[in-house]
Design a protein around this motif. Structure first.
Motif, PDB file in Angstrom:
ATOM      1  N   ASP A  56       0.860  -1.145   0.052  1.00  0.00           N
ATOM      2  CA  ASP A  56       0.045  -0.026  -0.084  1.00  0.00           C
ATOM      3  C   ASP A  56       0.823   1.229   0.001  1.00  0.00           C
ATOM      4  O   ASP A  56       0.630   2.096  -0.774  1.00  0.00           O
ATOM      5  CB  ASP A  56      -0.922   0.018   1.195  1.00  0.00           C
ATOM      6  CG  ASP A  56      -2.359  -1.040   0.976  1.00  0.00           C
ATOM      7  OD1 ASP A  56      -2.370  -1.310   0.010  1.00  0.00           O
ATOM      8  OD2 ASP A  56      -2.565  -1.338   2.207  1.00  0.00           O
ATOM      9  N   VAL A  57       2.054   1.304   0.854  1.00  0.00           N
ATOM     10  CA  VAL A  57       2.686   2.400   0.719  1.00  0.00           C
ATOM     11  C   VAL A  57       3.531   2.502  -0.658  1.00  0.00           C
ATOM     12  O   VAL A  57       3.678   3.615  -1.201  1.00  0.00           O
ATOM     13  CB  VAL A  57       3.964   2.044   1.961  1.00  0.00           C
ATOM     14  CG1 VAL A  57       4.798   3.130   1.780  1.00  0.00           C
ATOM     15  CG2 VAL A  57       3.315   2.162   3.174  1.00  0.00           C
ATOM     16  N   MET A  58       3.883   1.414  -1.265  1.00  0.00           N
ATOM     17  CA  MET A  58       4.402   1.514  -2.738  1.00  0.00           C
ATOM     18  C   MET A  58       3.402   2.272  -3.478  1.00  0.00           C
ATOM     19  O   MET A  58       3.836   2.908  -4.375  1.00  0.00           O
ATOM     20  CB  MET A  58       4.868   0.078  -3.203  1.00  0.00           C
ATOM     21  CG  MET A  58       6.064  -0.603  -2.436  1.00  0.00           C
ATOM     22  SD  MET A  58       6.302  -2.421  -2.700  1.00  0.00           S
ATOM     23  CE  MET A  58       6.173  -2.434  -4.573  1.00  0.00           C
ATOM     24  N   MET A  59       2.105   1.912  -3.420  1.00  0.00           N
ATOM     25  CA  MET A  59       1.182   2.556  -4.275  1.00  0.00           C
ATOM     26  C   MET A  59       0.992   3.979  -3.823  1.00  0.00           C
ATOM     27  O   MET A  59       0.223   4.727  -4.833  1.00  0.00           O
ATOM     28  CB  MET A  59       0.114   1.540  -4.393  1.00  0.00           C
ATOM     29  CG  MET A  59       0.130   0.477  -4.904  1.00  0.00           C
ATOM     30  SD  MET A  59      -1.295  -0.932  -5.032  1.00  0.00           S
ATOM     31  CE  MET A  59      -2.647   0.158  -4.836  1.00  0.00           C
ATOM     32  N   HIS A  60       0.968   4.456  -2.567  1.00  0.00           N
ATOM     33  CA  HIS A  60       0.561   6.044  -2.249  1.00  0.00           C
ATOM     34  C   HIS A  60       1.217   6.977  -3.241  1.00  0.00           C
ATOM     35  O   HIS A  60       2.539   6.955  -3.359  1.00  0.00           O
ATOM     36  CB  HIS A  60       1.155   6.066  -0.958  1.00  0.00           C
ATOM     37  CG  HIS A  60       0.778   7.306  -0.086  1.00  0.00           C
ATOM     38  ND1 HIS A  60      -0.441   7.381   0.287  1.00  0.00           N
ATOM     39  CD2 HIS A  60       1.421   8.332   0.067  1.00  0.00           C
ATOM     40  CE1 HIS A  60      -0.582   8.397   0.649  1.00  0.00           C
ATOM     41  NE2 HIS A  60       0.483   9.149   0.468  1.00  0.00           N
ATOM     42  N   HIS A  61       0.671   7.768  -3.310  1.00  0.00           N
ATOM     43  CA  HIS A  61       0.949   9.179  -3.878  1.00  0.00           C
ATOM     44  C   HIS A  61       0.457  10.390  -3.117  1.00  0.00           C
ATOM     45  O   HIS A  61      -0.607  10.337  -2.696  1.00  0.00           O
ATOM     46  CB  HIS A  61       0.477   9.532  -5.334  1.00  0.00           C
ATOM     47  CG  HIS A  61       1.248   8.229  -6.318  1.00  0.00           C
ATOM     48  ND1 HIS A  61       0.949   7.022  -6.591  1.00  0.00           N
ATOM     49  CD2 HIS A  61       2.525   8.601  -7.160  1.00  0.00           C
ATOM     50  CE1 HIS A  61       1.793   6.316  -7.364  1.00  0.00           C
ATOM     51  NE2 HIS A  61       2.317   7.413  -7.710  1.00  0.00           N
ATOM     52  N   SER A  62       1.192  11.388  -2.798  1.00  0.00           N
ATOM     53  CA  SER A  62       0.609  12.498  -2.138  1.00  0.00           C
ATOM     54  C   SER A  62      -0.331  13.392  -3.310  1.00  0.00           C
ATOM     55  O   SER A  62      -0.430  12.952  -4.279  1.00  0.00           O
ATOM     56  CB  SER A  62       1.924  13.391  -1.830  1.00  0.00           C
ATOM     57  OG  SER A  62       2.315  13.950  -3.123  1.00  0.00           O
ATOM     58  N   PRO A  63      -1.080  14.220  -2.442  1.00  0.00           N
ATOM     59  CA  PRO A  63      -1.867  14.855  -3.227  1.00  0.00           C
ATOM     60  C   PRO A  63      -1.399  15.625  -4.628  1.00  0.00           C
ATOM     61  O   PRO A  63      -1.910  15.917  -5.618  1.00  0.00           O
ATOM     62  CB  PRO A  63      -2.357  16.083  -2.141  1.00  0.00           C
ATOM     63  CG  PRO A  63      -2.278  15.338  -0.927  1.00  0.00           C
ATOM     64  CD  PRO A  63      -0.964  14.571  -1.023  1.00  0.00           C
ATOM     65  N   GLY A  64      -0.046  15.969  -4.225  1.00  0.00           N
ATOM     66  CA  GLY A  64       0.863  16.664  -5.577  1.00  0.00           C
ATOM     67  C   GLY A  64       1.184  15.573  -6.553  1.00  0.00           C
ATOM     68  O   GLY A  64       1.958  15.807  -7.643  1.00  0.00           O
ATOM     69  N   GLY A  65       0.815  14.137  -6.443  1.00  0.00           N
ATOM     70  CA  GLY A  65       1.338  13.336  -7.199  1.00  0.00           C
ATOM     71  C   GLY A  65       2.875  12.722  -6.723  1.00  0.00           C
ATOM     72  O   GLY A  65       3.439  11.737  -7.448  1.00  0.00           O
ATOM     73  N   MET A  66       3.509  12.886  -5.636  1.00  0.00           N
ATOM     74  CA  MET A  66       4.704  12.404  -5.215  1.00  0.00           C
ATOM     75  C   MET A  66       4.634  11.140  -4.718  1.00  0.00           C
ATOM     76  O   MET A  66       3.567  10.818  -3.827  1.00  0.00           O
ATOM     77  CB  MET A  66       5.414  13.624  -4.249  1.00  0.00           C
ATOM     78  CG  MET A  66       5.626  14.867  -4.676  1.00  0.00           C
ATOM     79  SD  MET A  66       6.936  14.758  -5.828  1.00  0.00           S
ATOM     80  CE  MET A  66       7.543  16.473  -5.431  1.00  0.00           C
ATOM     81  N   ARG A  67       5.699  10.351  -5.073  1.00  0.00           N
ATOM     82  CA  ARG A  67       5.647   8.865  -4.533  1.00  0.00           C
ATOM     83  C   ARG A  67       6.501   8.730  -3.389  1.00  0.00           C
ATOM     84  O   ARG A  67       6.991   9.897  -3.148  1.00  0.00           O
ATOM     85  CB  ARG A  67       6.459   7.895  -5.572  1.00  0.00           C
ATOM     86  CG  ARG A  67       5.657   7.974  -6.950  1.00  0.00           C
ATOM     87  CD  ARG A  67       6.359   7.105  -8.000  1.00  0.00           C
ATOM     88  NE  ARG A  67       6.202   5.540  -7.695  1.00  0.00           N
ATOM     89  CZ  ARG A  67       6.626   4.562  -8.181  1.00  0.00           C
ATOM     90  NH1 ARG A  67       7.284   4.875  -9.345  1.00  0.00           N
ATOM     91  NH2 ARG A  67       6.732   3.311  -7.962  1.00  0.00           N
ATOM     92  N   VAL A  68       6.208   7.874  -2.635  1.00  0.00           N
ATOM     93  CA  VAL A  68       7.116   7.660  -1.292  1.00  0.00           C
ATOM     94  C   VAL A  68       8.470   6.913  -1.694  1.00  0.00           C
ATOM     95  O   VAL A  68       8.732   6.215  -2.441  1.00  0.00           O
ATOM     96  CB  VAL A  68       6.423   6.464  -0.634  1.00  0.00           C
ATOM     97  CG1 VAL A  68       7.334   6.270   0.882  1.00  0.00           C
ATOM     98  CG2 VAL A  68       4.891   6.757  -0.116  1.00  0.00           C
TER      99      VAL A  68
END
Length: 146
Positions: free
Chosen positions: A106-118
């Motif tokens: 899930d963390v790997m798929m997460h993107h910030s509201p601005g589209g930034m990856r973890v």
């Protein structure tokens, strides 16, 4: 065990729900390298330590909208023993600070509201939780002094 993760997209299906093992050279390996995985305390083993528990890895989005400090985790394995995902526990910092469980996929798929990856902080050195978030442990320290 129910999968859950605080994700901006609300998608907790997980990248590895299909049973494929995490790639040793892929994104999962970059976020949770072998050296960290092999030294990660099993789930529940640091809970009694409170603020003295150590965060072994720090992940964040480059815009700073979310951070994860991983203290412990356990692999989800196939019947033949291959790790397909990791259930992790630690401090999650976003709109607030809380301790929670989260899946590596899930963390790997997460993107910030601005589209930034973890990304993993490669310069991170293990720290105690009371050093990372002292305000979360002040009341416990005061109770121990009394």
């Amino acid at each position: 065990m129910t999968r859950r993760c605080q994700s901006s997209r609300g998608n907790n299906s997980g990248a590895k729900a299909n049973g494929k093992a995490l790639s040793s050279t892929g994104r999962g390996q970059r976020l949770l390298p072998y050296a960290i995985r092999e030294n990660l305390p099993i789930l529940g083993s640091q809970r009694r330590l409170g603020g003295r528990a150590k965060a072994l890895v720090r992940w964040s989005t480059l815009d700073g909208s979310r951070e994860w400090y991983v203290t412990e985790g356990s692999a989800r394995r196939t019947p033949d023993g291959n790790a397909v995902d990791y259930l992790l526990y630690g401090l999650v910092v976003g709109q607030g600070r809380k301790f929670d469980y989260f899946w590596l996929s899930d963390v790997m798929m997460h993107h910030s509201p601005g589209g930034m990856r973890v990304e993993r902080d490669s310069r991170w050195r293990p720290k105690r939780l009371d050093e990372i978030a002292p305000q979360m442990f002040r009341s416990q320290d005061k109770e121990q002094e009394d």
